[in-house]
Motif scaffolding. Structure first.
Motif, PDB file in Angstrom:
ATOM      1  N   TRP A  53       0.734  -0.969   0.033  1.00 13.91           N
ATOM      2  CA  TRP A  53       0.100   0.020  -0.107  1.00 13.91           C
ATOM      3  C   TRP A  53       0.826   1.337  -0.056  1.00 13.91           C
ATOM      4  CZ3 TRP A  53      -0.953  -3.640   4.025  1.00 13.91           C
ATOM      5  CH2 TRP A  53      -2.125  -4.565   3.680  1.00 13.91           C
ATOM      6  N   SER A  77       0.458   4.493   0.585  1.00 17.85           N
ATOM      7  CA  SER A  77       0.363   5.441   1.497  1.00 17.85           C
ATOM      8  C   SER A  77       0.934   4.928   2.784  1.00 17.85           C
ATOM      9  CB  SER A  77      -1.040   5.581   1.906  1.00 17.85           C
ATOM     10  OG  SER A  77      -1.719   4.304   2.198  1.00 17.85           O
ATOM     11  N   ILE A  78       1.072   3.578   2.987  1.00 14.75           N
ATOM     12  CA  ILE A  78       1.657   3.181   4.174  1.00 14.75           C
ATOM     13  C   ILE A  78       3.323   3.028   4.062  1.00 14.75           C
ATOM     14  CG2 ILE A  78       1.879   1.067   5.897  1.00 14.75           C
ATOM     15  CD1 ILE A  78      -0.963   0.478   5.140  1.00 14.75           C
ATOM     16  N   ARG A 110       4.827   4.840   2.516  1.00 15.44           N
ATOM     17  CA  ARG A 110       5.648   6.402   2.402  1.00 15.44           C
ATOM     18  C   ARG A 110       5.854   6.546   4.013  1.00 15.44           C
ATOM     19  NH1 ARG A 110       2.161   7.555  -2.039  1.00 15.44           N
ATOM     20  NH2 ARG A 110       0.420   8.261  -0.689  1.00 15.44           N
ATOM     21  N   ALA A 168      -2.568   6.508   7.613  1.00 13.96           N
ATOM     22  CA  ALA A 168      -3.197   6.137   6.262  1.00 13.96           C
ATOM     23  C   ALA A 168      -4.601   5.559   6.471  1.00 13.96           C
ATOM     24  CB  ALA A 168      -2.223   5.119   5.669  1.00 13.96           C
ATOM     25  N   GLU A 186      -6.281   0.727  -1.083  1.00 11.32           N
ATOM     26  CA  GLU A 186      -6.024   2.154  -0.610  1.00 11.32           C
ATOM     27  C   GLU A 186      -7.342   2.833  -0.944  1.00 11.32           C
ATOM     28  OE1 GLU A 186      -3.679   3.877  -0.036  1.00 11.32           O
ATOM     29  OE2 GLU A 186      -1.820   2.750  -0.341  1.00 11.32           O
ATOM     30  N   ARG A 190      -7.680   9.785  -1.626  1.00  7.86           N
ATOM     31  CA  ARG A 190      -7.789  11.047  -1.014  1.00  7.86           C
ATOM     32  C   ARG A 190      -7.344  12.198  -1.854  1.00  7.86           C
ATOM     33  NH1 ARG A 190      -6.405  11.091   4.943  1.00  7.86           N
ATOM     34  NH2 ARG A 190      -8.242  12.185   5.009  1.00  7.86           N
TER      35      ARG A 190
END
Length: 585
Positions: A336, A338-339, A341, A568, A581, A584
């Protein structure tokens, strides 16, 4: 007295009745899963047609640590160091008959080499391998339809031809090919039958043949490249006391040597590094002899002792890690963005990652998705679960990958996607102990070359009535030491203490021991809001909730040893066990 049939049913072994006997799908001794374990339903006499283990009900109970002596409180325990549980591939390749090379053609190629002065001189002069050794290993010459010339290297096992590797001859660009569909074996493995003390492992067949030519006959080599070593070959090396690794001195060769040593045990390995960027064959072809080689072997060193490193090496490693921090493939990724990052460098070798959330939020699903994602990238990964048997875990994987709630119609499509990927599932068919689980995980990492391990879960393993806090603390420390020793990241699932509904848990809410938080390198917490109708809403005819928790999932990297953490959002599809995900703005 309980009958054997009643005991088997009570312990939960998967079994069937056949010909008046009980047939266990999985042998409790060798772990074979092809229903070779037969048992008398009354007296309990048993025999495994795979490992030849035999005994009776008492023998089996003793093996499983489930036999009561005259004092009821005294029960047998597995000695420390004995494996406990079973690890197997989740989606193995379909069983098939391997292709057998045409031995007549291999022998014709051998005769062709001996009659071709140019090709033979490549072996005897450029490669410095004597004619006698070329005959012994049946090296050959193949000319294909385009006129290209290839040196053939037959792979024999117990006198049978198993495969043939071919190497392009100069001036053609260096290239290799093998017989399609033939089995890969450890080259010259027959020498292991007569020797249990010491063996040399070369990077390739020509290096092994070169050492054999110089009188070192206890030599083998891989046949699939420096970075690959089949689990079955690891088993063949199990009884050897000393292993001398003679891999190429380049980065790929030394990386392969270290990885192999990690799997078979650093304590047994000596690493021999030749100078001037020479492989074994180059070394002897340059005019050096066996005495020169023995000098280098005597200078060989064991790999670094785990936990001990010089400051110079620590500085070099630090610089490498700084460079690696900016590379996309720095560490193990979750899948994922977002995670990833938030975690930045990924999960690194030796790190302990604790994953926690209240019950039924999706901890196992989250971890299993990380494991599957990395297995699909070709990284050998293990999901060891004490609460679910492999069949249920397999169903969850298929549902996740196909995005279908039922696995039935999608099995064929999923199998094509997943078959052969290096994903392994572990479970324990008896009451687990910390010592037994540690030994099983060590053995699995070494045999399968695992790069990522998940254990589900800590509090199922630790259930002491009187010393729960101490037991949990010891277990967490053991998992951290295991991650460091085996050089793999470990995801450890842990339960929280009871918290208020809809309250987002913190590190302080981890159940039983503060050491869980202090010993881990990353702490990941999942949170989903509870959905519940109120009585007046139900009375008023409002529609009932279709699920117990909101699908929106807060993923909080609560603490990280090397970054500030963060949050996240993911969306949980409970119907097919998957997190995705959430887009957003």
């Amino acid at each position: 007295m309980m009958s054997a049939a009643e005991y088997i049913r009570d312990t939960g072994f998967e079994h069937k009745e056949q010909g008046g006997q009980i047939v266990l799908k999985t042998c409790p001794y060798c772990g074979d899963q092809k229903s070779h374990f037969y048992m008398d339903p009354e007296e309990g006499a048993f025999f495994c047609h795979k490992c030849n283990e035999r005994g009776n009900l008492i023998t089996l109970k003793k093996h499983l640590g489930d036999f009561e002596y005259s004092r009821p409180e005294s029960r047998t325990r597995k000695p420390a160091g004995k494996l406990q549980g079973q690890v197997s591939a989740a989606f193995p390749e379909n069983e098939k008959a391997f292709t057998l090379p045409d031995e007549k053609k291999a022998l014709q190629a051998h005769e062709r080499l001996l009659k071709d002065p140019e090709a033979l001189s490549y072996v005897t002069e450029a490669r410095a391998i004597t004619r006698e050794t070329a005959i012994q290993f049946k090296l050959g010459l193949q000319v294909d339809g385009t006129g290209s010339r290839w040196l053939t290297i037959p792979h024999y096992e117990k006198g049978n031809l198993i495969n043939i590797k071919s190497r392009s001859l100069p001036p053609a660009e260096k290239a290799f090919r093998r017989v399609t569909g033939a089995r890969s074996i450890l080259f010259n493995s027959d020498c292991l039958q007569e020797n249990t003390e010491e063996v040399y492992i070369a990077e390739g067949e020509l290096d092994a043949i070169t050492l054999h030519d110089r009188g070192i006959t206890n030599v083998v080599s891989g046949t699939t490249g420096a970075g690959a070593f089949d689990p079955a070959w690891i088993d063949q090396l199990a009884k050897l006391k000393r292993i001398i690794l003679c891999y190429d001195p380049d980065e790929a060769g030394q990386k392969g040597a270290r990885e192999l040593a990690r799997r078979i045990g650093y304590d047994r390995c000596v690493n021999v590094v030749l100078s001037d960027s020479q492989d074994v064959n180059d070394f002897f072809a340059s005019g050096k002899d066996i005495f020169d080689f023995q000098v280098v072997v005597n200078e060989g060193k064991k790999f670094d002792v785990a936990g001990i490193v010089s400051f110079k090496e620590a500085l070099l490693n630090y610089c490498k890690e700084l460079e690696r921090a900016y590379e996309a493939e720095a560490g193990i990724r979750t899948g994922w963005p977002s995670i990833d990052r938030i975690i930045k460098t990924g999960f690194m070798p030796g790190e302990l990652v604790v994953l926690s959330a209240p019950p039924k939020i999706g901890k196992s699903t989250f971890a299993l998705q990380v494991i599957t994602h990395n297995a699909l990238q070709g990284l050998p990964s293990l999901f060891f679960c004490l609460e679910m048997r492999p069949r249920k875990v397999t169903e969850k994987i298929i549902q996740c990958q196909t995005r279908k709630p039922g696995a039935g119609e999608e099995i064929d499509r999923a199998w094509e996607i997943l078959k052969g990927m290096p994903l392994y599932l572990g479970f324990s068919f008896q009451k687990p102990t910390l010592e037994g689980i540690m030994e099983t995980l060590k053995a699995a990492v070494r045999r399968y070359g695992l790069k990522l391990v998940c254990f589900d879960h800590l509090h199922f393993l630790c259930r002491s009535i009187n010393n729960q806090v101490q037991e949990v603390g010891l277990a967490v420390q053991s998992f951290k030491f295991l991650a460091e020793e085996m050089e793999v990241p470990i995801i450890l699932i842990a339960q929280p203490r009871k918290i208020q509904a809809n309250e987002i848990m913190t590190a302080m809410d981890l159940k039983d021991s503060s050491s869980i938080f202090s010993d881990c390198d990353h702490l990941i917490i999942l949170h989903r809001q509870r959905k519940a109708s109120r009585s007046h809403e139900v009375a008023g005819g409002a529609p009932l909730q279709d699920q117990a928790f909101e699908p929106q999932t807060l993923v909080r990297v609560e603490a990280s040893r090397y970054n500030p953490g963060g949050e996240a959002l993911l969306y949980f599809h409970g119907e097919y066990s998957r997190f995705d995900e959430i887009a957003r703005n």
